[in-house]
Design a protein around this motif. Structure first.
Motif, mmCIF file in Angstrom:
data_model
loop_
_atom_site.group_PDB
_atom_site.id
_atom_site.type_symbol
_atom_site.label_atom_id
_atom_site.label_comp_id
_atom_site.label_asym_id
_atom_site.label_seq_id
_atom_site.Cartn_x
_atom_site.Cartn_y
_atom_site.Cartn_z
ATOM 1 N N ALA A 89 0.831 -1.202 0.000
ATOM 2 C CA ALA A 89 0.000 0.000 0.000
ATOM 3 C C ALA A 89 0.869 1.257 0.000
ATOM 4 N N ARG A 90 1.946 1.238 0.777
ATOM 5 C CA ARG A 90 2.860 2.383 0.790
ATOM 6 C C ARG A 90 3.475 2.603 -0.590
ATOM 7 N N LEU A 91 3.891 1.505 -1.213
ATOM 8 C CA LEU A 91 4.517 1.622 -2.537
ATOM 9 C C LEU A 91 3.528 2.097 -3.595
ATOM 10 N N ALA A 92 2.257 1.825 -3.383
ATOM 11 C CA ALA A 92 1.238 2.282 -4.332
ATOM 12 C C ALA A 92 0.887 3.748 -4.102
ATOM 13 N N LEU A 93 0.807 4.156 -2.832
ATOM 14 C CA LEU A 93 0.310 5.495 -2.518
ATOM 15 C C LEU A 93 1.390 6.563 -2.451
ATOM 16 N N GLU A 94 2.454 6.313 -1.708
ATOM 17 C CA GLU A 94 3.381 7.400 -1.404
ATOM 18 C C GLU A 94 4.175 7.936 -2.605
ATOM 19 N N PRO A 95 4.575 7.099 -3.576
ATOM 20 C CA PRO A 95 5.202 7.700 -4.756
ATOM 21 C C PRO A 95 4.269 8.666 -5.491
ATOM 22 N N GLN A 96 2.977 8.353 -5.492
ATOM 23 C CA GLN A 96 2.019 9.258 -6.123
ATOM 24 C C GLN A 96 1.858 10.543 -5.311
ATOM 25 N N ALA A 102 5.279 17.456 -5.757
ATOM 26 C CA ALA A 102 6.177 18.186 -6.654
ATOM 27 C C ALA A 102 5.400 19.127 -7.570
ATOM 28 N N MET A 103 4.182 18.774 -7.865
ATOM 29 C CA MET A 103 3.354 19.597 -8.747
ATOM 30 C C MET A 103 2.697 20.758 -8.009
ATOM 31 N N HIS A 104 2.391 20.568 -6.724
ATOM 32 C CA HIS A 104 1.540 21.544 -6.036
ATOM 33 C C HIS A 104 2.179 22.193 -4.811
ATOM 34 N N CYS A 105 3.400 21.821 -4.451
ATOM 35 C CA CYS A 105 3.996 22.335 -3.216
ATOM 36 C C CYS A 105 4.236 23.839 -3.283
ATOM 37 N N THR A 106 4.203 24.464 -2.115
ATOM 38 C CA THR A 106 4.484 25.890 -1.980
ATOM 39 C C THR A 106 5.821 26.081 -1.273
ATOM 40 N N ASP A 197 9.745 18.483 -9.871
ATOM 41 C CA ASP A 197 10.026 17.404 -10.824
ATOM 42 C C ASP A 197 9.154 16.199 -10.444
ATOM 43 N N PRO A 198 7.930 16.109 -10.962
ATOM 44 C CA PRO A 198 7.010 15.042 -10.553
ATOM 45 C C PRO A 198 7.545 13.636 -10.796
ATOM 46 N N ALA A 199 8.089 13.396 -11.980
ATOM 47 C CA ALA A 199 8.580 12.056 -12.299
ATOM 48 C C ALA A 199 9.757 11.681 -11.389
ATOM 49 N N GLY A 200 10.658 12.633 -11.181
ATOM 50 C CA GLY A 200 11.800 12.362 -10.320
ATOM 51 C C GLY A 200 11.383 12.108 -8.883
ATOM 52 N N ALA A 201 10.421 12.891 -8.378
ATOM 53 C CA ALA A 201 9.951 12.720 -7.001
ATOM 54 C C ALA A 201 9.293 11.360 -6.824
ATOM 55 N N GLU A 202 8.505 10.958 -7.803
ATOM 56 C CA GLU A 202 7.849 9.648 -7.731
ATOM 57 C C GLU A 202 8.883 8.529 -7.694
ATOM 58 N N THR A 203 9.897 8.620 -8.548
ATOM 59 C CA THR A 203 10.929 7.585 -8.616
ATOM 60 C C THR A 203 11.735 7.514 -7.323
ATOM 61 N N ILE A 204 12.133 8.666 -6.792
ATOM 62 C CA ILE A 204 12.951 8.674 -5.582
ATOM 63 C C ILE A 204 12.168 8.144 -4.392
ATOM 64 N N MET A 205 10.889 8.517 -4.297
ATOM 65 C CA MET A 205 10.082 7.998 -3.190
ATOM 66 C C MET A 205 9.938 6.484 -3.294
ATOM 67 N N ARG A 206 9.705 5.971 -4.490
ATOM 68 C CA ARG A 206 9.560 4.524 -4.663
ATOM 69 C C ARG A 206 10.862 3.812 -4.289
ATOM 70 N N ASP A 207 11.984 4.346 -4.758
ATOM 71 C CA ASP A 207 13.279 3.741 -4.435
ATOM 72 C C ASP A 207 13.551 3.800 -2.932
ATOM 73 N N HIS A 208 13.174 4.909 -2.312
ATOM 74 C CA HIS A 208 13.364 5.062 -0.871
ATOM 75 C C HIS A 208 12.563 4.020 -0.100
ATOM 76 N N LEU A 209 11.314 3.844 -0.458
ATOM 77 C CA LEU A 209 10.469 2.879 0.251
ATOM 78 C C LEU A 209 10.971 1.449 0.047
ATOM 79 N N ARG A 210 11.448 1.148 -1.141
ATOM 80 C CA ARG A 210 12.018 -0.181 -1.380
ATOM 81 C C ARG A 210 13.284 -0.380 -0.563
ATOM 82 N N SER A 211 14.095 0.660 -0.452
ATOM 83 C CA SER A 211 15.312 0.590 0.352
ATOM 84 C C SER A 211 14.981 0.350 1.824
#
Length: 220
Positions: A89-96, A102-106, A197-211
């Motif tokens: 569930a974490r791997l499905a939700l948190e990368p998104q 990354a798209m909406h942060c202030t 960078d939406p794509a980069g943020a998604e990838t790094i979060m996924r890699d982080h959770l797998r790590s």
């Protein structure tokens, strides 16, 4: 340290101590006010701040509870999920969530994340570090500015608390923190989100959770 921050620090310590004792509810407001030496009005301001961070939640007439508010009070009663289900569930939700952040942060969102990273570097204990890690991940969910996504994250976190937290304690024991393994991952994640960078943020979060999963449970 400004008075407001000092009061917040002491209140966070009280919450951490409650968690360490396995308590799910804080003392009533009159007692908390006395323990902190602040007025009831100031206490409510401090509680509102911690509630916005997902560290506590309040139910009128029932009290102040530790952790994020659950999606519904009946959704988790008698329900237990496997570690695998929670990790998936974490791997499905948190990368998104990272993508949306990354798209909406202030600028304020990024400042909150950076402050959390800086405090994590100085964390004096595993318990303190773990609470900061929770705060960082939730600040990313908040940066989506999507209340429904934040509610989904809080619901997932309420289940993680009773499963993954125990495993973290088993793996890292009394070590000050696992920050040596995760610091670079956290920094890269916040940097990518702040770069929008939406794509980069998604990838790094996924890699982080797998790590994290591999360090806690080995290759799965």
């Amino acid at each position: 340290m400004p008075e407001q921050e000092s009061d917040l620090t002491r209140l966070r310590l009280l919450v951490d101590q409650a968690v360490e004792r396995g308590e799910e509810r804080l003392s009533p407001e009159p007692r908390l006010s006395e323990e902190l030496g602040v007025s009831r009005g100031r206490l409510r301001t401090l509680l509102k701040k911690l509630e916005s961070e997902g560290m506590i939640w309040r139910h009128v007439g029932k009290g102040t509870f530790v952790g994020p508010r659950k999606l519904t009070e009946t959704a988790t009663v008698g329900t237990s999920y496997s570690v695998d289900a929670i990790l998936e569930a974490r791997l499905a939700l948190e990368p998104q969530l990272a993508r949306q952040a990354a798209m909406h942060c202030t600028a304020d969102d990024i400042a909150t994340m950076q402050a959390c990273l800086e405090e994590m570097e100085r964390a004096p204990s595993m318990l303190h570090w773990k609470r900061l890690d929770e705060r960082l991940h939730r600040s990313i969910a908040q940066a989506t500015h999507n209340p429904l996504l934040l509610t989904l994250y809080d619901t997932l976190r309420s289940h993680m608390k009773h499963t993954l937290d125990r495993r973290i304690d088993q793996v890292f024991g009394s070590a000050p923190s696992p920050k040596a393994d995760t610091e670079a991952e956290h920094v890269a994640m916040v940097k990518t989100i702040s770069s929008h960078d939406p794509a980069g943020a998604e990838t790094i979060m996924r890699d982080h959770l797998r790590s994290v999963r591999d360090r806690l449970f080995g290759l799965r």
